[in-house]
Design a protein around this motif. Structure first.
Motif, PDB file in Angstrom:
ATOM      1  N   ALA A  32       0.789  -1.086   0.076  1.00 35.19           N
ATOM      2  CA  ALA A  32       0.098  -0.081  -0.028  1.00 35.19           C
ATOM      3  C   ALA A  32       0.895   1.242   0.108  1.00 35.19           C
ATOM      4  O   ALA A  32       0.616   2.210  -0.814  1.00 35.19           O
ATOM      5  CB  ALA A  32      -1.082  -0.278   1.247  1.00 35.19           C
ATOM      6  N   GLU A  33       2.004   1.293   0.843  1.00 32.92           N
ATOM      7  CA  GLU A  33       2.841   2.398   0.794  1.00 32.92           C
ATOM      8  C   GLU A  33       3.457   2.663  -0.389  1.00 32.92           C
ATOM      9  O   GLU A  33       3.410   3.803  -0.935  1.00 32.92           O
ATOM     10  CB  GLU A  33       3.880   2.211   1.910  1.00 32.92           C
ATOM     11  N   ASP A  34       3.823   1.455  -1.249  1.00 36.74           N
ATOM     12  CA  ASP A  34       4.518   1.732  -2.427  1.00 36.74           C
ATOM     13  C   ASP A  34       3.553   2.219  -3.524  1.00 36.74           C
ATOM     14  O   ASP A  34       3.939   2.980  -4.589  1.00 36.74           O
ATOM     15  CB  ASP A  34       5.057   0.387  -2.872  1.00 36.74           C
ATOM     16  N   GLU A  35       2.331   1.659  -3.423  1.00 33.38           N
ATOM     17  CA  GLU A  35       1.415   2.337  -4.432  1.00 33.38           C
ATOM     18  C   GLU A  35       1.037   3.829  -4.290  1.00 33.38           C
ATOM     19  O   GLU A  35       0.801   4.275  -5.210  1.00 33.38           O
ATOM     20  CB  GLU A  35      -0.044   1.332  -4.330  1.00 33.38           C
ATOM     21  N   ILE A  36       1.299   4.256  -2.861  1.00 30.14           N
ATOM     22  CA  ILE A  36       0.855   5.631  -2.661  1.00 30.14           C
ATOM     23  C   ILE A  36       1.893   6.354  -3.046  1.00 30.14           C
ATOM     24  O   ILE A  36       1.781   7.653  -3.740  1.00 30.14           O
ATOM     25  CB  ILE A  36       0.669   5.796  -1.036  1.00 30.14           C
ATOM     26  N   LYS A  37       3.269   6.066  -3.043  1.00 30.48           N
ATOM     27  CA  LYS A  37       4.490   6.648  -3.406  1.00 30.48           C
ATOM     28  C   LYS A  37       4.235   7.071  -5.011  1.00 30.48           C
ATOM     29  O   LYS A  37       4.715   7.953  -5.467  1.00 30.48           O
ATOM     30  CB  LYS A  37       5.609   6.016  -2.783  1.00 30.48           C
ATOM     31  N   GLN A  38       3.987   5.611  -5.475  1.00 29.97           N
ATOM     32  CA  GLN A  38       3.876   5.517  -7.139  1.00 29.97           C
ATOM     33  C   GLN A  38       2.826   6.590  -7.660  1.00 29.97           C
ATOM     34  O   GLN A  38       2.916   7.384  -8.719  1.00 29.97           O
ATOM     35  CB  GLN A  38       3.789   4.083  -7.650  1.00 29.97           C
ATOM     36  N   LYS A  39       1.676   6.862  -7.001  1.00 28.18           N
ATOM     37  CA  LYS A  39       0.445   7.605  -7.272  1.00 28.18           C
ATOM     38  C   LYS A  39       1.009   9.249  -7.185  1.00 28.18           C
ATOM     39  O   LYS A  39       0.744   9.928  -7.975  1.00 28.18           O
ATOM     40  CB  LYS A  39      -0.665   7.443  -6.528  1.00 28.18           C
ATOM     41  N   ALA A  40       1.627   9.539  -6.217  1.00 34.15           N
ATOM     42  CA  ALA A  40       2.395  10.595  -5.890  1.00 34.15           C
ATOM     43  C   ALA A  40       3.499  11.154  -6.602  1.00 34.15           C
ATOM     44  O   ALA A  40       3.857  12.580  -6.828  1.00 34.15           O
ATOM     45  CB  ALA A  40       2.412  10.737  -4.549  1.00 34.15           C
ATOM     46  N   ALA A  41       4.008  10.416  -7.561  1.00 33.92           N
ATOM     47  CA  ALA A  41       5.269  10.690  -8.058  1.00 33.92           C
ATOM     48  C   ALA A  41       4.743  11.381  -9.454  1.00 33.92           C
ATOM     49  O   ALA A  41       4.006  10.938  -9.996  1.00 33.92           O
ATOM     50  CB  ALA A  41       5.919   9.459  -8.661  1.00 33.92           C
ATOM     51  N   TYR A  43       7.508  12.862 -11.312  1.00 31.53           N
ATOM     52  CA  TYR A  43       8.690  12.724 -12.167  1.00 31.53           C
ATOM     53  C   TYR A  43       9.246  11.133 -11.918  1.00 31.53           C
ATOM     54  O   TYR A  43       9.339  10.735 -10.785  1.00 31.53           O
ATOM     55  CB  TYR A  43       9.939  13.711 -12.251  1.00 31.53           C
ATOM     56  N   ARG A  44       9.687  10.436 -12.915  1.00 33.62           N
ATOM     57  CA  ARG A  44      10.303   9.086 -12.810  1.00 33.62           C
ATOM     58  C   ARG A  44      11.426   9.120 -13.414  1.00 33.62           C
ATOM     59  O   ARG A  44      11.358   9.323 -14.862  1.00 33.62           O
ATOM     60  CB  ARG A  44       9.262   8.047 -12.965  1.00 33.62           C
ATOM     61  N   VAL A  76       5.675  11.958 -15.420  1.00 36.34           N
ATOM     62  CA  VAL A  76       4.898  10.538 -15.091  1.00 36.34           C
ATOM     63  C   VAL A  76       3.714  10.791 -15.893  1.00 36.34           C
ATOM     64  O   VAL A  76       2.938  11.824 -15.762  1.00 36.34           O
ATOM     65  CB  VAL A  76       4.593  10.148 -13.767  1.00 36.34           C
ATOM     66  N   GLU A  77       3.188  10.215 -16.932  1.00 37.44           N
ATOM     67  CA  GLU A  77       1.915  10.301 -17.489  1.00 37.44           C
ATOM     68  C   GLU A  77       0.712   9.844 -16.885  1.00 37.44           C
ATOM     69  O   GLU A  77       0.677   8.826 -16.370  1.00 37.44           O
ATOM     70  CB  GLU A  77       2.017   9.620 -19.009  1.00 37.44           C
ATOM     71  N   ARG A  78      -0.135  10.653 -16.711  1.00 38.55           N
ATOM     72  CA  ARG A  78      -1.338  10.235 -16.096  1.00 38.55           C
ATOM     73  C   ARG A  78      -2.356   9.710 -17.085  1.00 38.55           C
ATOM     74  O   ARG A  78      -2.399  10.014 -18.327  1.00 38.55           O
ATOM     75  CB  ARG A  78      -2.082  11.652 -15.458  1.00 38.55           C
ATOM     76  N   PRO A  79      -2.902   8.904 -16.681  1.00 39.59           N
ATOM     77  CA  PRO A  79      -4.026   7.710 -17.412  1.00 39.59           C
ATOM     78  C   PRO A  79      -5.024   8.906 -18.048  1.00 39.59           C
ATOM     79  O   PRO A  79      -5.523   9.627 -17.526  1.00 39.59           O
ATOM     80  CB  PRO A  79      -4.595   6.908 -16.684  1.00 39.59           C
ATOM     81  N   ALA A  80      -5.301   8.941 -19.436  1.00 40.93           N
ATOM     82  CA  ALA A  80      -6.241   9.757 -20.130  1.00 40.93           C
ATOM     83  C   ALA A  80      -7.694   9.353 -19.529  1.00 40.93           C
ATOM     84  O   ALA A  80      -7.820   8.143 -19.612  1.00 40.93           O
ATOM     85  CB  ALA A  80      -6.037   9.744 -21.629  1.00 40.93           C
ATOM     86  N   PRO A  81      -8.454  10.189 -19.522  1.00 43.47           N
ATOM     87  CA  PRO A  81      -9.968   9.738 -19.057  1.00 43.47           C
ATOM     88  C   PRO A  81     -10.608   8.791 -20.146  1.00 43.47           C
ATOM     89  O   PRO A  81     -10.234   9.025 -21.401  1.00 43.47           O
ATOM     90  CB  PRO A  81     -10.741  10.981 -18.996  1.00 43.47           C
ATOM     91  N   ALA A  82     -11.076   8.068 -19.829  1.00 47.96           N
ATOM     92  CA  ALA A  82     -11.820   6.976 -20.941  1.00 47.96           C
ATOM     93  C   ALA A  82     -12.566   7.718 -21.709  1.00 47.96           C
ATOM     94  O   ALA A  82     -13.515   8.658 -21.499  1.00 47.96           O
ATOM     95  CB  ALA A  82     -12.495   5.829 -20.022  1.00 47.96           C
ATOM     96  N   MET A  83     -12.442   7.523 -22.964  1.00 49.18           N
ATOM     97  CA  MET A  83     -13.313   8.205 -24.165  1.00 49.18           C
ATOM     98  C   MET A  83     -14.383   6.914 -24.415  1.00 49.18           C
ATOM     99  O   MET A  83     -14.292   5.999 -24.828  1.00 49.18           O
ATOM    100  CB  MET A  83     -12.464   8.327 -25.293  1.00 49.18           C
ATOM    101  N   THR A  84     -15.568   7.507 -24.478  1.00 48.20           N
ATOM    102  CA  THR A  84     -16.753   6.822 -24.909  1.00 48.20           C
ATOM    103  C   THR A  84     -16.796   6.601 -26.483  1.00 48.20           C
ATOM    104  O   THR A  84     -16.575   7.561 -27.014  1.00 48.20           O
ATOM    105  CB  THR A  84     -18.068   7.419 -24.463  1.00 48.20           C
ATOM    106  N   GLU A  85     -17.325   5.606 -26.809  1.00 54.19           N
ATOM    107  CA  GLU A  85     -17.469   5.104 -28.039  1.00 54.19           C
ATOM    108  C   GLU A  85     -18.564   5.968 -28.925  1.00 54.19           C
ATOM    109  O   GLU A  85     -20.000   6.020 -28.386  1.00 54.19           O
ATOM    110  CB  GLU A  85     -17.834   3.733 -28.299  1.00 54.19           C
TER     111      GLU A  85
END
Length: 112
Positions: A32-41, A43-44, A76-85
């Motif tokens: 859980a701690e690693d996931e929090i750190k990765q989300k907060a990053a 720059y990588r 760090v690239e943020r995931p783009a919001p899902a586009m609807t078809e």
């Protein structure tokens, strides 16, 4: 991985964890701690070093910038919001060519 290999690996990991005194709660907390750190990053680096953008710039990033690299390269690239078809789905249930040779044209059969 088949079920036997998976069960064997789980048993091995449980034994090793017991040998060194690691509890499942410890492992869950570390993950859980690693996931929090990765989300907060923000720059990588290629080696996995991260920086949230707060505080002093880390040495690895300072060196890269002084060598001519841009900060955007490490962003760090943020995931783009899902586009609807928006395109309507095709209804192939009444395709007159279904099952025929015309329905399965290979790339080599096409002439440009």
């Amino acid at each position: 991985m088949d079920e036997r290999k998976r069960d064997s690996m789980v048993a091995y990991l449980r034994r090793r964890m017991a040998d060194v005194g690691i509890e499942l709660d410890d492992l869950a907390a570390a993950i859980a701690e690693d996931e929090i750190k990765q989300k907060a990053a923000r720059y990588r680096s290629a080696t996995g070093d991260t920086w949230s953008g707060d505080g002093e710039m880390p040495q690895w990033l300072k060196q890269a910038i002084s060598a001519g690299q841009s900060m955007e390269h490490f962003a760090v690239e943020r995931p783009a919001p899902a586009m609807t078809e928006t395109r309507p789905k095709a209804d192939w249930s009444r395709d007159p060519f279904a099952g025929s040779r015309l329905a399965a044209v290979r790339r080599s059969d096409r002439h440009l």
